[in-house]
Design an enzyme around this catalytic site. Structure first.
Site, PDB file in Angstrom:
ATOM      1  N   TYR A 131       8.105   3.714 -35.995  1.00 13.27           N
ATOM      2  CA  TYR A 131       8.676   3.133 -34.776  1.00 13.27           C
ATOM      3  C   TYR A 131       7.595   2.401 -34.016  1.00 13.27           C
ATOM      4  CZ  TYR A 131      13.524   4.455 -34.351  1.00 13.27           C
ATOM      5  OH  TYR A 131      14.873   4.517 -34.516  1.00 13.27           O
TER       6      TYR A 131
ATOM      7  N   GLU B 240       8.459   0.323 -30.786  1.00 14.95           N
ATOM      8  CA  GLU B 240       9.069  -0.429 -29.692  1.00 14.95           C
ATOM      9  C   GLU B 240       7.990  -1.080 -28.832  1.00 14.95           C
ATOM     10  OE1 GLU B 240      10.559   2.506 -30.574  1.00 14.95           O
ATOM     11  OE2 GLU B 240      12.635   2.568 -29.822  1.00 14.95           O
TER      12      GLU B 240
ATOM     13  N   ASP C 110      19.520 -24.316 -33.365  1.00 18.90           N
ATOM     14  CA  ASP C 110      19.648 -23.242 -34.349  1.00 18.90           C
ATOM     15  C   ASP C 110      19.439 -23.880 -35.715  1.00 18.90           C
ATOM     16  OD1 ASP C 110      20.498 -21.428 -36.241  1.00 18.90           O
ATOM     17  OD2 ASP C 110      22.212 -20.703 -35.082  1.00 18.90           O
TER      18      ASP C 110
ATOM     19  N   THR D 187      17.083 -18.135 -38.744  1.00 23.85           N
ATOM     20  CA  THR D 187      17.031 -16.968 -39.605  1.00 23.85           C
ATOM     21  C   THR D 187      15.941 -17.264 -40.636  1.00 23.85           C
ATOM     22  OG1 THR D 187      18.809 -17.911 -40.928  1.00 23.85           O
ATOM     23  CG2 THR D 187      19.428 -16.245 -39.331  1.00 23.85           C
TER      24      THR D 187
ATOM     25  N   LYS E  62      17.270 -18.302 -45.512  1.00 25.65           N
ATOM     26  CA  LYS E  62      18.055 -19.360 -46.175  1.00 25.65           C
ATOM     27  C   LYS E  62      17.086 -20.310 -46.887  1.00 25.65           C
ATOM     28  CE  LYS E  62      21.960 -18.659 -43.100  1.00 25.65           C
ATOM     29  NZ  LYS E  62      21.595 -17.978 -41.852  1.00 25.65           N
TER      30      LYS E  62
ATOM     31  N   ARG F  16      15.870 -11.041 -44.893  1.00 23.39           N
ATOM     32  CA  ARG F  16      16.830 -11.092 -43.797  1.00 23.39           C
ATOM     33  C   ARG F  16      16.092 -10.886 -42.481  1.00 23.39           C
ATOM     34  NH1 ARG F  16      22.583 -11.164 -45.570  1.00 23.39           N
ATOM     35  NH2 ARG F  16      21.944 -12.673 -47.092  1.00 23.39           N
TER      36      ARG F  16
END
Ligand code: DSN
Length: 430
Positions: free
Chosen positions: A53, A55, A203, A229, A232, A238
């Site tokens: 973790y 954060e 985008d 993203t 692609k 991802r």
């Protein structure tokens, strides 16, 4: 990566994953948003980085033990800026978004006040769901105005965009799409946004690889925020990244744009970052900085163009008449089949391409378009010759109505000659 442990402890899942690996190996992937990542990226995704973790952001975490994660995240950020030739003095980048839709949502939350309007392209024109579609949170929580493409040309009508912007005064104007086969005039979008006091969000999820390699004009001179993203044309894992202009103040809030976006990603809408994905994003941007990446992106453009020209020779109608990027859309309206049936026929021949809404369609479930993309087959090593072959198969399946099982044999033969060398998905998992 042989999945040896899984094979012993969870044979059911092992079998399913092995079957999917075989399916990927033996399917011709024309889905415009899909690609095959490198073995390095697969290694990093499956590494122990997933255990921690962290954060917060580098230098200011809310958990201990993040010495190496800070460096990894900084590396991803530095490479992301470099891949788009950006200076860290003017641009900030957040590499923590889990994917494109949450990244867009965070941008909307950061940049709008209650009652503000978003303006994006409608789904049937090629826009993305998260750009204000009524079925999504972006269309439910925000007032959304949608612009369309010209029904005859299939092209963006910039004067319509301008007219709508002047009328509705949106807080954010979104440029960028999921199914638009032509280049986008980011400069024009920037000018329209400026003229109505809106933020311009580009985008570039679909075209990020092309932009980075210089085969599509860059949105950065004309946008306030750029989201992409990473999986692609960029060919990464991802995930998503958000670039924001550093010198820009958010309304009269006293915050800078990038500070507001960082706060909205964490703690606003996300918790702990997926560190293995962030490390894999660092690998992907590292790959994008290598000379081979430029060749790859150039071949994507060549391949898409040849596929479009070959399909036109077989009298297929293409939306906008062709392509300037990595994707194209067949308008099936002059044939006796819909998108759903076309998708199924192709799939039974081992070819996957998704049905897609095109201008005028009302049912996204059975639209009259078929979207084809070149990124994944180009990764596989396909060149112009193979793209002509694909056009021929599509013609024989959708127009000549040849038996899919016969074509499937030809598809498999070619795929066997173009195996993804050195990739785990080509390994025998037995
Ligand atoms: N689903 C992706 C696409 O196919 O374009 C976008 O999120």
């Amino acid at each position: 990566m042989k999945l040896n442990h899984l094979k012993k402890s969870d044979p059911r899942l092992y079998k399913l994953i092995s079957a999917e690996i075989k399916r990927q190996d033996e399917t011709l992937d024309l889905i415009a948003s899909e690609n095959f990542v490198s073995p390095e990226i697969l290694e990093v995704l499956g590494s122990p980085l997933t255990n921690k973790y962290s954060e917060g952001y580098p230098g200011k975490r809310y958990y201990p033990g993040n010495l190496y994660y800070d460096e990894i995240e900084e590396l991803a950020r530095t490479r992301a800026l470099k891949a788009f030739k950006l200076n860290s003095k003017n641009w900030s980048v957040n590499v923590q978004p889990y994917s494109g839709s949450p990244a867009n949502l965070a941008i909307y939350f950061a940049l709008t006040k209650p009652g503000d309007i978003l303006m994006g392209m409608d789904l049937a024109s090629g826009g993305h769901l998260s750009h204000g579609h009524k079925a999504t949170i972006s269309g439910k929580l925000f007032k959304s105005i949608q612009y369309s493409v010209d029904k005859k040309t299939g092209l963006i009508n910039y004067s319509e965009v301008e007219k709508l912007a002047k009328k509705h005064k949106p807080r954010i104007i979104i440029s960028g799409y999921s199914a638009y086969p032509r280049k986008i005039d980011f400069k024009k979008f920037g000018e329209i946004a400026k003229s109505v006091g809106a933020y311009h969000l580009a985008d570039i999820s679909h075209i990020a690889g092309l932009v980075s390699a210089g085969f599509h004009s860059s949105p950065f001179p004309y946008a306030d925020v750029v989201m992409t993203t990473t999986h692609k044309t960029l060919r990464g894992p991802r995930g998503a990244v958000i670039f924001s202009r550093k010198e820009k103040m958010l309304h009269a809030s006293g915050f800078m744009l990038h500070e507001a976006i960082d706060k909205t990603i964490f703690p606003g809408i996300q918790g702990g970052p997926h560190n293995n994905a962030i490390a894999a994003i660092a690998v992907a941007f590292g790959e994008a900085l290598k000379p081979n990446f430029k060749k790859y992106q150039q071949q994507i453009i060549k391949n898409a163009r040849v596929l479009a020209e070959s399909l036109k020779k077989y009298d297929f109608n293409l939306v906008s008449g062709g392509t300037d990027n990595h994707l194209l859309l067949i308008d099936l309206k002059n044939l006796d089949i819909g998108g759903l049936e076309a998708e199924k026929i192709l799939e039974s021949a081992g070819i996957i391409a998704n049905r897609n809404s095109i201008s005028g369609d009302t049912s996204p479930f059975n639209p009259s378009g078929l979207r084809l993309g070149a990124p994944a087959v180009t990764t596989r090593g396909f060149k112009e010759k193979e793209m002509k072959k694909i056009a021929d198969w599509i013609y024989r399946l959708l127009i000549k109505k040849e038996k899919p099982s016969l074509i499937k044999k030809e598809v498999l033969k070619l795929l066997k000659q173009r195996r993804l060398k050195g990739r785990p998905l080509t390994n025998k998992y037995e």
